[in-house]
Design an enzyme around this catalytic site. Structure first.
Site, PDB file in Angstrom:
ATOM      1  N   ASP A  47      -4.872  13.764  26.449  1.00  0.00           N
ATOM      2  CA  ASP A  47      -4.561  12.331  26.398  1.00  0.00           C
ATOM      3  C   ASP A  47      -3.382  12.009  25.479  1.00  0.00           C
ATOM      4  OD1 ASP A  47      -6.731  11.902  28.098  1.00  0.00           O
ATOM      5  OD2 ASP A  47      -8.118  11.752  26.399  1.00  0.00           O
ATOM      6  N   LYS A  80       0.818  12.892  28.561  1.00  0.00           N
ATOM      7  CA  LYS A  80       1.522  13.858  29.419  1.00  0.00           C
ATOM      8  C   LYS A  80       1.954  13.226  30.735  1.00  0.00           C
ATOM      9  CE  LYS A  80      -2.161  16.352  29.333  1.00  0.00           C
ATOM     10  NZ  LYS A  80      -2.954  15.602  28.345  1.00  0.00           N
ATOM     11  N   GLY A 103      -7.142  12.644  33.226  1.00  0.00           N
ATOM     12  CA  GLY A 103      -6.849  11.263  33.587  1.00  0.00           C
ATOM     13  C   GLY A 103      -5.491  10.933  33.016  1.00  0.00           C
ATOM     14  N   HIS A 104      -4.503  10.781  33.874  1.00  0.00           N
ATOM     15  CA  HIS A 104      -3.128  10.550  33.431  1.00  0.00           C
ATOM     16  C   HIS A 104      -2.694   9.156  33.865  1.00  0.00           C
ATOM     17  CE1 HIS A 104      -2.269  15.175  33.286  1.00  0.00           C
ATOM     18  NE2 HIS A 104      -3.325  14.811  32.584  1.00  0.00           N
ATOM     19  N   ARG A 146     -16.216  35.665  40.951  1.00  0.00           N
ATOM     20  CA  ARG A 146     -15.717  36.092  42.266  1.00  0.00           C
ATOM     21  C   ARG A 146     -16.606  35.661  43.420  1.00  0.00           C
ATOM     22  NH1 ARG A 146     -15.344  41.886  39.916  1.00  0.00           N
ATOM     23  NH2 ARG A 146     -17.197  40.948  39.008  1.00  0.00           N
ATOM     24  N   GLN A 155      -5.247  18.384  30.109  1.00  0.00           N
ATOM     25  CA  GLN A 155      -5.981  18.709  28.877  1.00  0.00           C
ATOM     26  C   GLN A 155      -4.979  18.967  27.738  1.00  0.00           C
ATOM     27  OE1 GLN A 155      -7.173  20.455  32.049  1.00  0.00           O
ATOM     28  NE2 GLN A 155      -8.114  18.453  32.131  1.00  0.00           N
ATOM     29  N   THR A 206      -9.583   7.708  30.202  1.00  0.00           N
ATOM     30  CA  THR A 206      -9.188   7.291  31.550  1.00  0.00           C
ATOM     31  C   THR A 206     -10.226   7.762  32.574  1.00  0.00           C
ATOM     32  OG1 THR A 206      -6.942   7.807  30.844  1.00  0.00           O
ATOM     33  CG2 THR A 206      -7.219   7.338  33.163  1.00  0.00           C
ATOM     34  N   PRO A 212     -15.118   6.077  24.237  1.00  0.00           N
ATOM     35  CA  PRO A 212     -14.175   5.835  23.134  1.00  0.00           C
ATOM     36  C   PRO A 212     -13.692   7.168  22.583  1.00  0.00           C
ATOM     37  CG  PRO A 212     -16.408   5.140  22.522  1.00  0.00           C
ATOM     38  CD  PRO A 212     -16.468   5.589  23.949  1.00  0.00           C
ATOM     39  N   ARG A 213     -12.386   7.267  22.311  1.00  0.00           N
ATOM     40  CA  ARG A 213     -11.861   8.508  21.746  1.00  0.00           C
ATOM     41  C   ARG A 213     -11.985   8.479  20.229  1.00  0.00           C
ATOM     42  NH1 ARG A 213      -6.573   7.852  25.449  1.00  0.00           N
ATOM     43  NH2 ARG A 213      -7.479   8.450  27.447  1.00  0.00           N
ATOM     44  N   SER A 243       8.074   7.802  22.381  1.00  0.00           N
ATOM     45  CA  SER A 243       7.749   6.628  23.203  1.00  0.00           C
ATOM     46  C   SER A 243       7.103   5.556  22.348  1.00  0.00           C
ATOM     47  CB  SER A 243       6.958   7.008  24.452  1.00  0.00           C
ATOM     48  OG  SER A 243       5.609   7.151  24.154  1.00  0.00           O
TER      49      SER A 243
HETATM   50  P1  GDP Z   1      -2.507  12.077  29.370  1.00  0.00           P
HETATM   51  O1  GDP Z   1      -3.865  12.473  29.790  1.00  0.00           O
HETATM   52  O2  GDP Z   1      -1.906  13.028  28.385  1.00  0.00           O
HETATM   53  O3  GDP Z   1      -1.586  11.816  30.525  1.00  0.00           O
HETATM   54  O4  GDP Z   1      -2.657  10.705  28.589  1.00  0.00           O
HETATM   55  P2  GDP Z   1      -3.548   9.442  29.057  1.00  0.00           P
HETATM   56  O5  GDP Z   1      -2.834   8.778  30.146  1.00  0.00           O
HETATM   57  O6  GDP Z   1      -4.960   9.843  29.272  1.00  0.00           O
HETATM   58  O7  GDP Z   1      -3.555   8.587  27.740  1.00  0.00           O
HETATM   59  C1  GDP Z   1      -2.394   8.067  27.179  1.00  0.00           C
HETATM   60  C2  GDP Z   1      -2.486   6.532  27.166  1.00  0.00           C
HETATM   61  O8  GDP Z   1      -1.489   6.011  26.326  1.00  0.00           O
HETATM   62  C3  GDP Z   1      -2.221   5.914  28.531  1.00  0.00           C
HETATM   63  O9  GDP Z   1      -2.953   4.718  28.631  1.00  0.00           O
HETATM   64  C4  GDP Z   1      -0.727   5.601  28.480  1.00  0.00           C
HETATM   65  O10 GDP Z   1      -0.349   4.533  29.327  1.00  0.00           O
HETATM   66  C5  GDP Z   1      -0.579   5.212  27.045  1.00  0.00           C
HETATM   67  N1  GDP Z   1       0.723   5.489  26.441  1.00  0.00           N
HETATM   68  C6  GDP Z   1       1.541   6.555  26.638  1.00  0.00           C
HETATM   69  N2  GDP Z   1       2.600   6.494  25.809  1.00  0.00           N
HETATM   70  C7  GDP Z   1       2.448   5.371  25.068  1.00  0.00           C
HETATM   71  C8  GDP Z   1       3.195   4.770  24.003  1.00  0.00           C
HETATM   72  O11 GDP Z   1       4.225   5.261  23.565  1.00  0.00           O
HETATM   73  N3  GDP Z   1       2.691   3.614  23.486  1.00  0.00           N
HETATM   74  C9  GDP Z   1       1.551   3.031  23.930  1.00  0.00           C
HETATM   75  N4  GDP Z   1       1.123   1.927  23.344  1.00  0.00           N
HETATM   76  N5  GDP Z   1       0.829   3.584  24.925  1.00  0.00           N
HETATM   77  C10 GDP Z   1       1.263   4.727  25.469  1.00  0.00           C
HETATM   78  P1  IMO Z   2      -6.108  14.951  30.150  1.00  0.00           P
HETATM   79  O1  IMO Z   2      -5.368  15.790  31.151  1.00  0.00           O
HETATM   80  C1  IMO Z   2      -9.092  14.769  27.010  1.00  0.00           C
HETATM   81  C2  IMO Z   2     -12.475  17.509  27.290  1.00  0.00           C
HETATM   82  C3  IMO Z   2     -13.830  16.872  27.526  1.00  0.00           C
HETATM   83  C4  IMO Z   2     -14.700  17.842  26.783  1.00  0.00           C
HETATM   84  C5  IMO Z   2     -14.055  19.190  27.087  1.00  0.00           C
HETATM   85  C6  IMO Z   2     -14.703  19.949  28.241  1.00  0.00           C
HETATM   86  O2  IMO Z   2      -6.332  13.550  30.559  1.00  0.00           O
HETATM   87  O3  IMO Z   2      -5.503  15.096  28.784  1.00  0.00           O
HETATM   88  P2  IMO Z   2     -14.647  19.583  30.873  1.00  0.00           P
HETATM   89  O4  IMO Z   2     -15.084  18.431  31.713  1.00  0.00           O
HETATM   90  O5  IMO Z   2     -13.210  19.951  31.039  1.00  0.00           O
HETATM   91  O6  IMO Z   2     -15.550  20.771  31.012  1.00  0.00           O
HETATM   92  O7  IMO Z   2     -14.851  19.066  29.363  1.00  0.00           O
HETATM   93  O8  IMO Z   2     -12.714  18.905  27.409  1.00  0.00           O
HETATM   94  N1  IMO Z   2     -11.437  17.154  28.272  1.00  0.00           N
HETATM   95  C7  IMO Z   2     -10.443  16.289  28.030  1.00  0.00           C
HETATM   96  N2  IMO Z   2     -10.195  15.529  26.945  1.00  0.00           N
HETATM   97  N3  IMO Z   2      -8.238  14.745  28.039  1.00  0.00           N
HETATM   98  C8  IMO Z   2      -8.465  15.523  29.122  1.00  0.00           C
HETATM   99  O9  IMO Z   2      -7.587  15.618  30.136  1.00  0.00           O
HETATM  100  C9  IMO Z   2      -9.626  16.314  29.170  1.00  0.00           C
HETATM  101  N4  IMO Z   2     -10.152  17.170  30.073  1.00  0.00           N
HETATM  102  C10 IMO Z   2     -11.249  17.678  29.509  1.00  0.00           C
HETATM  103  O10 IMO Z   2     -13.883  15.578  26.982  1.00  0.00           O
HETATM  104  O11 IMO Z   2     -14.596  17.638  25.396  1.00  0.00           O
HETATM  105 MG    MG Z   3      -5.827  11.699  29.857  1.00  0.00          MG
END
Ligand code: GDP
Ligand code: IMO
Ligand code: MG
Length: 429
Positions: A13, A16, A40-41, A144, A225, A304, A309-310, A418
């Site tokens: 999160d 990316k 969740g991106h 496998r 991740q 996402t 809550p993180r 950013s």
């Molecule tokens: P990812 O899993 O690494 O793609 O990240 P997520 O999308 O799960 O979480 C990042 C959150 O931060 C998303 O809601 C983005 O829209 C938001 N975000 C990304 N860059 C910025 C930033 O520079 N400022 C703010 N306020 N939000 C951001």
């Molecule tokens: P993105 O791509 C944040 C965490 C889960 C848990 C551990 C194992 O959005 O950054 P799993 O379901 O993979 O077996 O869970 O990994 N986890 C993530 N945390 N962002 C993610 O993806 C995650 N994908 C898995 O919360 O702690």
């Molecule tokens: Mg994410």
């Protein structure tokens, strides 16, 4: 020639998806190489917000081809609903644009049920998985006996494979966990339909990428991740079941190591984690709440994928150095710098302490991260809203100093910053 890889430098999160969207403007192929819909991106373009779990975030740029690589595990129902959601807002998602590796693995309803059952059995020692069946799907792959995406080319045969698997794991669910298993025949019928829909997307993605690299086309690998969730190099067992670090891109796409060019580590300006496991710089006070936000803004720190809550804390420089090492980062991108506005003091963990000893680098694999106490340095904060700033020299001096300190400590250049979730809210250096 070039493969550029975007990886999460923390616990996921980091942003990316939005950085992938940024770099996809100059890439022809954008590929996911690990994980599945545990990711969740979020990408914000104008007032549109895209939440992607499986399809690469490069899909929003109409010129890209998007690859779901061999290192992924795919839930076909989720993939189809993601295709439909994108299509409904006018994004092209036909088989000419999206290519699924035949070597990716299929998540079945039994994997999802098992993920939940295993977490329940762990009780207090739960991992906090996303319950998307990720761990059990990778376990079957390693044993496998997994089902590969290529099986979808023959929908009836795929249906048979799924039925057999759901029956086998159904026994485990009943006998070991005392849980009502999914219905094998219903699973078969559903998966035959999914396969009929998805079979045109199955492709030899390894050859496609190799051909592109030969033509000097930029291929962008989008990590999911984060480094500390890596199965081998993360905070085991509080990790995911795949390899989110940069070498995972080579494995999960079938690309030779000599093609790697940029390795971009995305880190938030602070630290977050969702799920269980050690987190040395975690804050349990009002500053942690400040960093998390109330949930009113779309970028506030609530998952996402699961809405959880993180956990939030100060930026951990020791772990960022570790991420630079295991990924071979060539550059760092810092996201969410805007969120630090309004804090008097910002703390940055520049060392770990244990048993009277101090470490600037992690002295061991991060498994026992909980046994360290972080050492902090305080930096001055700033009041200014950063969201409209687009140039480095317009940033408050304190913000510049913070970024420079990260750079100095990690010895890796911070090239992109950013300051908001929207596509245009970036500063390039
Ligand atoms: P990812 O899993 O690494 O793609 O990240 P997520 O999308 O799960 O979480 C990042 C959150 O931060 C998303 O809601 C983005 O829209 C938001 N975000 C990304 N860059 C910025 C930033 O520079 N400022 C703010 N306020 N939000 C951001
Ligand atoms: P993105 O791509 C944040 C965490 C889960 C848990 C551990 C194992 O959005 O950054 P799993 O379901 O993979 O077996 O869970 O990994 N986890 C993530 N945390 N962002 C993610 O993806 C995650 N994908 C898995 O919360 O702690
Ligand atoms: Mg994410």
């Amino acid at each position: 020639m070039p493969l550029d890889v975007i990886v999460g430098a923390q616990w996921g999160d980091e942003g990316k998806g939005r950085i992938t969207d940024l770099l996809a403007a100059d890439s022809e192929i954008v590929a996911r190489f690990s994980g599945g819909d545990n990711a969740g991106h979020t990408v914000s373009v104008g007032d549109q917000i895209f939440k992607l779990h499986i399809i690469p975030s490069g899909i929003i740029h109409p010129h890209t081809t998007c690859v779901l690589g061999s290192g992924m595990v795919l839930n076909p129902a989720k993939l189809i609903s993601e295709l439909d959601q994108l299509s409904a807002v006018g994004i092209g998602v036909g088989p000419e644009r999206i290519k699924i590796s035949g070597a990716a693995h299929i998540i079945s309803p039994a994997h999802i049920a098992l993920d939940g059952a295993e977490e329940k059995l762990r009780g207090e020692a739960k991992l906090g998985t996303t319950k998307r069946g990720i761990g059990p799907a990778y376990a079957d792959k390693s044993a496998r006996r997994g089902i590969r995406a290529a099986a979808m080319l023959d929908p009836d045969q795929l249906g048979q494979f799924i039925m057999d698997q759901v029956e086998r794991l159904g026994n485990v669910l009943i006998k070991l966990y005392n849980i009502e298993p999914p219905d094998p025949k219903a699973a078969r019928d559903a998966y035959v339909q999914y396969a009929e829909r998805l079979l045109p997307y199955i492709s030899n993605t390894g050859a496609l990428i190799a051909e592109a690299l030969e033509k000097d086309v930029v291929v962008l690998a989008e990590g999911a991740q984060g480094t500390l969730l890596d199965l081998d190099h993360g905070t085991y067992p509080f990790v995911t079941s795949s390899h989110p670090i940069a070498p995972g891109a080579l494995l999960g796409l079938g690309v030779g190591a000599t093609h790697l060019r940029r390795v971009i580590g995305v880190a938030k300006a602070f630290q977050t984690r969702v799920g269980e496991g050690p987190f040395p710089t975690e804050l349990h006070d009002e500053i942690g709440d400040y960093l998390r936000g109330t949930g009113k803004n779309p970028w506030d720190e609530y998952g996402t994928t699961t809405g959880r809550p993180r956990r939030c804390g100060w930026l951990d420089g020791v772990l960022l150095r570790y991420a630079a090492r295991v990924n071979g980062l060539t550059e760092i991108t810092i996201t969410k710098l805007d969120i630090l506005s309004g804090l008097n003091q910002i703390y940055f963990a520049n060392s770990y302490m244990r048993d009277g000893m101090e470490f600037e680098n992690l002295p061991e694999e991060p498994v026992q991260l909980g046994s360290f106490t972080p050492g902090y340095e305080g930096l001055s904060g700033w009041e200014n809203d950063l969201s409209e700033i687009r140039a480095w020299d317009q940033l408050p001096q304190e913000a510049q100093h913070y970024i420079e300190r990260i750079q100095e400590f990690t010895k890796i250049k911070v090239k992109v910053i950013s300051v908001g979730a929207e596509r245009s809210q970036v500063i390039r250096r």
